[in-house]
Design a protein around this motif. Structure first.
Motif, short mmCIF file in Angstrom:
data_model
loop_
_atom_site.label_atom_id
_atom_site.label_comp_id
_atom_site.label_asym_id
_atom_site.label_seq_id
_atom_site.Cartn_x
_atom_site.Cartn_y
_atom_site.Cartn_z
N ARG A 44 5.56 11.43 -11.52
CA ARG A 44 6.98 12.32 -12.33
C ARG A 44 7.38 11.69 -12.23
NH1 ARG A 44 10.02 18.45 -12.69
NH2 ARG A 44 12.04 17.26 -13.65
N TYR A 45 7.81 10.90 -10.99
CA TYR A 45 9.17 10.02 -9.88
C TYR A 45 8.51 8.61 -9.60
CZ TYR A 45 11.01 15.32 -10.19
OH TYR A 45 11.79 15.76 -10.59
N GLY A 46 6.58 8.95 -9.84
CA GLY A 46 6.16 7.43 -9.13
C GLY A 46 6.47 6.84 -7.95
N ILE A 47 6.91 8.14 -7.32
CA ILE A 47 6.31 7.89 -5.79
C ILE A 47 5.34 8.52 -4.91
CG2 ILE A 47 7.40 9.01 -3.51
CD1 ILE A 47 9.68 7.72 -5.16
N PRO A 48 4.98 7.23 -4.23
CA PRO A 48 3.85 8.18 -4.20
C PRO A 48 4.16 9.13 -2.50
CG PRO A 48 4.34 5.71 -3.11
CD PRO A 48 5.26 5.70 -4.05
N LEU A 49 3.31 9.37 -2.20
CA LEU A 49 3.51 10.76 -1.15
C LEU A 49 1.94 10.56 -0.33
CD1 LEU A 49 5.13 13.73 -1.16
CD2 LEU A 49 5.77 10.95 -0.07
N ILE A 50 1.57 10.46 1.07
CA ILE A 50 -0.25 9.80 1.32
C ILE A 50 -0.06 11.20 2.97
CG2 ILE A 50 -0.04 7.58 0.51
CD1 ILE A 50 -0.30 5.85 2.71
N SER A 51 -1.77 11.11 3.03
CA SER A 51 -1.43 11.10 4.47
C SER A 51 -2.64 11.01 4.95
CB SER A 51 -1.96 13.02 3.88
OG SER A 51 -2.53 13.52 4.83
N PHE A 52 -2.73 11.06 6.27
CA PHE A 52 -4.34 10.15 7.43
C PHE A 52 -3.74 11.91 8.15
CE2 PHE A 52 -2.16 6.47 6.44
CZ PHE A 52 -2.91 5.62 5.89
N LYS A 53 -5.00 12.21 8.39
CA LYS A 53 -5.79 13.03 9.43
C LYS A 53 -5.79 12.43 11.01
CE LYS A 53 -9.11 15.34 7.81
NZ LYS A 53 -10.10 16.14 6.68
N VAL A 54 -5.56 12.90 12.09
CA VAL A 54 -5.61 12.05 13.74
C VAL A 54 -6.67 11.69 13.11
CG1 VAL A 54 -5.03 11.89 16.10
CG2 VAL A 54 -3.85 13.09 14.53
N ASP A 55 -8.25 12.41 12.98
CA ASP A 55 -9.28 11.49 13.21
C ASP A 55 -9.43 10.69 12.53
OD1 ASP A 55 -9.73 13.29 11.10
OD2 ASP A 55 -10.81 14.82 11.72
N GLU A 56 -8.73 10.42 11.79
CA GLU A 56 -9.27 8.97 10.25
C GLU A 56 -8.82 7.96 10.87
OE1 GLU A 56 -8.73 9.20 5.94
OE2 GLU A 56 -7.31 11.25 6.70
N LEU A 57 -7.92 8.16 11.99
CA LEU A 57 -6.88 7.14 12.54
C LEU A 57 -8.01 6.37 13.99
CD1 LEU A 57 -3.34 8.02 11.87
CD2 LEU A 57 -4.54 6.34 10.33
N GLU A 58 -8.98 7.81 14.19
CA GLU A 58 -9.29 7.31 15.48
C GLU A 58 -9.95 5.86 15.41
OE1 GLU A 58 -11.62 10.92 17.34
OE2 GLU A 58 -10.19 11.96 17.38
N SER A 59 -10.44 5.30 14.79
CA SER A 59 -11.36 4.51 15.33
C SER A 59 -10.98 3.18 15.05
CB SER A 59 -12.42 4.19 13.58
OG SER A 59 -11.94 4.01 12.46
N LEU A 60 -9.30 3.22 15.03
CA LEU A 60 -8.89 1.98 14.87
C LEU A 60 -8.78 1.53 16.14
CD1 LEU A 60 -5.16 3.04 12.46
CD2 LEU A 60 -7.33 0.84 12.15
N SER A 61 -8.89 2.53 16.70
CA SER A 61 -9.25 1.58 18.61
C SER A 61 -10.58 0.12 19.05
CB SER A 61 -9.39 2.36 19.30
OG SER A 61 -10.47 2.72 19.68
N SER A 62 -11.50 0.06 17.83
CA SER A 62 -12.39 -0.51 17.12
C SER A 62 -11.95 -1.23 16.44
CB SER A 62 -13.65 -0.38 17.85
OG SER A 62 -14.25 1.38 16.62
N GLU A 63 -11.78 -1.03 15.59
CA GLU A 63 -11.94 -1.72 13.97
C GLU A 63 -10.62 -1.43 13.04
OE1 GLU A 63 -15.46 -0.64 12.64
OE2 GLU A 63 -15.21 1.74 11.88
N GLY A 64 -10.79 -1.91 12.25
CA GLY A 64 -9.97 -1.25 10.81
C GLY A 64 -8.51 -1.69 11.03
N ASN A 65 -7.53 -1.89 9.98
CA ASN A 65 -6.34 -1.98 10.00
C ASN A 65 -5.42 -0.83 9.39
OD1 ASN A 65 -4.00 -3.21 8.31
ND2 ASN A 65 -4.54 -5.14 10.16
N PHE A 66 -4.65 -0.28 10.32
CA PHE A 66 -3.50 0.95 9.48
C PHE A 66 -3.21 0.34 8.08
CE2 PHE A 66 0.31 3.40 10.27
CZ PHE A 66 -0.25 4.52 9.48
N TYR A 67 -2.45 -1.08 7.83
CA TYR A 67 -1.68 -1.07 6.75
C TYR A 67 -3.80 -1.01 5.28
CZ TYR A 67 -0.52 -4.15 3.52
OH TYR A 67 0.42 -4.36 1.73
N THR A 68 -4.90 -1.28 5.63
CA THR A 68 -5.47 -1.81 5.05
C THR A 68 -5.63 -0.44 4.55
OG1 THR A 68 -6.61 -3.64 5.59
CG2 THR A 68 -8.06 -2.28 4.41
N MET A 69 -5.97 -0.01 5.27
CA MET A 69 -5.94 2.37 5.22
C MET A 69 -4.18 1.99 3.94
SD MET A 69 -7.12 3.09 9.29
CE MET A 69 -7.72 4.64 8.71
#
Length: 262
Positions: A168-193
């Motif tokens: 309706r408004y073209g506004i994206p709201l996204i969600s991360f659970k903390v456990d999804e982000l835990e891998s960032l200490s060893s790989e990956g990129n938050f912006y990519t996610m």
């Protein structure tokens, strides 16, 4: 490439790797230590009693600040709202060099809400409140960081609400659970996610195929993998085609996250 115009510069910027715009944690030993400390405190906070609810909220907010401050040349602040006594994290992105995705979806600022509740997901009211907050604060992009994610699936409850807001408004709201982000200490990129989450949200909102029966809380890429499996089972595609399709799904949406059984 010779840069003769702003258009040329934009093309060059869009060629840069995501690590140029968000500094990876795994490349920085000190950042890894800080990240691990945040995760440890979040885990410990799950056992705190109700008298420490204010501290629990701050734990997740501090983690969000740590993540968003790794965007190059960003300005991150915490904002307490007098109306509801809630806190959010505001990130003003760099004006110097932004890739097309950041300009199209995230700029000029991102508003992040943190919910450190181990017993409840983000409900419809919280989704609606974040959308209302964005327009008030001059933002067009919202992020939740929480323990349990958004309630519902498909077009139900919180998940359905954010898809309706997008359409309706073209506004994206996204969600991360903390456990999804835990891998960032060893790989990956938050912006990519973030990019993967946005692509997934748009495609799920545009997906008119019916949900598989008895597959509550299944996300679009999991369903797509199941479809590919059915095609292979009934010999509609061969091994190489199956492999190519699975690779393309992973490239667009990222590695699949294991889901809880509860």
């Amino acid at each position: 490439m010779e840069i003769k115009s702003f258009s040329d510069l934009s093309k060059v910027i869009n060629m840069f790797h995501d690590n140029y715009f968000w500094k990876p944690i795994w490349e920085d030993l000190e950042a890894i230590k800080k990240f691990d400390a945040h995760i440890k405190t979040i885990e410990e906070s799950k056992g705190w009693d109700r008298s420490r609810n204010h501290e629990k909220g701050k734990v997740l907010e501090d983690f969000a600040v740590f993540l968003f401050e790794r965007f190059i040349d960003s300005k991150v602040t915490k904002n307490r709202r007098p109306a509801d006594n809630e806190m959010d994290v505001e990130t003003v992105l760099s004006e110097k060099a932004r890739p097309a995705f950041m300009n199209d979806y995230m700029a000029p600022k991102v508003i992040c809400e943190c919910k450190n509740k181990k017993s409840a997901p983000i409900d419809v009211g919280m989704v609606a409140k974040l959308y209302e907050l964005l327009s008030y604060r001059g933002s067009k992009f919202g992020v939740f960081i929480s323990l349990n994610g958004i309630s519902g699936y498909g077009w139900r409850f919180g998940e359905g609400k954010r898809k309706k807001i997008l359409l309706r408004y073209g506004i994206p709201l996204i969600s991360f659970k903390v456990d999804e982000l835990e891998s960032l200490s060893s790989e990956g990129n938050f912006y990519t996610m973030i990019k993967e989450k946005v692509h997934r949200l748009y495609d799920e909102a545009d997906d008119e195929t019916p949900d598989f029966p008895n597959h509550d809380h299944r996300e679009l890429p999991i369903r797509l993998f199941e479809i590919v499996g059915h095609f292979k089972k009934f010999e509609l595609i061969g091994d190489s085609e199956e492999h190519q399709l699975r690779e393309r799904i992973t490239m667009r949406y990222g590695t699949l996250q294991a889901e809880d059984d509860d």
